[in-house]
Design an enzyme around this catalytic site. Structure first.
Site, PDB file in Angstrom:
ATOM      1  N   CYS A  19       0.879  -1.221  -0.170  1.00 46.44           N
ATOM      2  CA  CYS A  19      -0.248  -0.031  -0.064  1.00 46.44           C
ATOM      3  C   CYS A  19       0.686   1.270  -0.088  1.00 46.44           C
ATOM      4  O   CYS A  19       1.868   1.254   0.867  1.00 46.44           O
ATOM      5  CB  CYS A  19      -0.932   0.097   1.179  1.00 46.44           C
ATOM      6  N   PRO A  20       0.560   2.347  -0.984  1.00 41.91           N
ATOM      7  CA  PRO A  20      -0.658   2.579  -1.474  1.00 41.91           C
ATOM      8  C   PRO A  20      -0.483   2.057  -3.062  1.00 41.91           C
ATOM      9  O   PRO A  20      -1.279   2.369  -3.608  1.00 41.91           O
ATOM     10  CB  PRO A  20      -0.834   3.975  -1.268  1.00 41.91           C
TER      11      PRO A  20
END
Length: 81
Positions: A19-20
């Site tokens: 992430c992201p």
């Protein structure tokens, strides 16, 4: 018997990314799709399930299904709104 998974119009491979990055790649790929088309995203980030749920809730793109495979890969099916 497992429920049938949606047909994906496009698939992106975000395995090995944390992430992201899987969400950013999803956002970019969804922009290329037409309304109603489905994107399948392959991830290995253990937190991706929650990330995709939050992303879809925030953007209004339906999260049709999430599948955890035996090889530690998760597949997220997102429909373009």
């Amino acid at each position: 018997m497992t429920p049938e998974l949606p047909h994906a119009d496009q698939e992106i491979d975000a395995r090995g990314l944390n992430c992201p990055l899987p969400i950013l790649r999803t956002k970019k790929a969804l922009a290329q799709l037409e309304s109603g088309q489905v994107l399948a995203v392959l991830t290995t980030d253990p937190h991706a399930g929650r990330d995709f749920q939050a992303f879809c809730q925030q953007t209004g793109n339906p999260l049709l299904a999430q599948q955890a495979r035996d090889d530690a890969v998760q597949v997220h099916y997102v429909q373009r709104r």
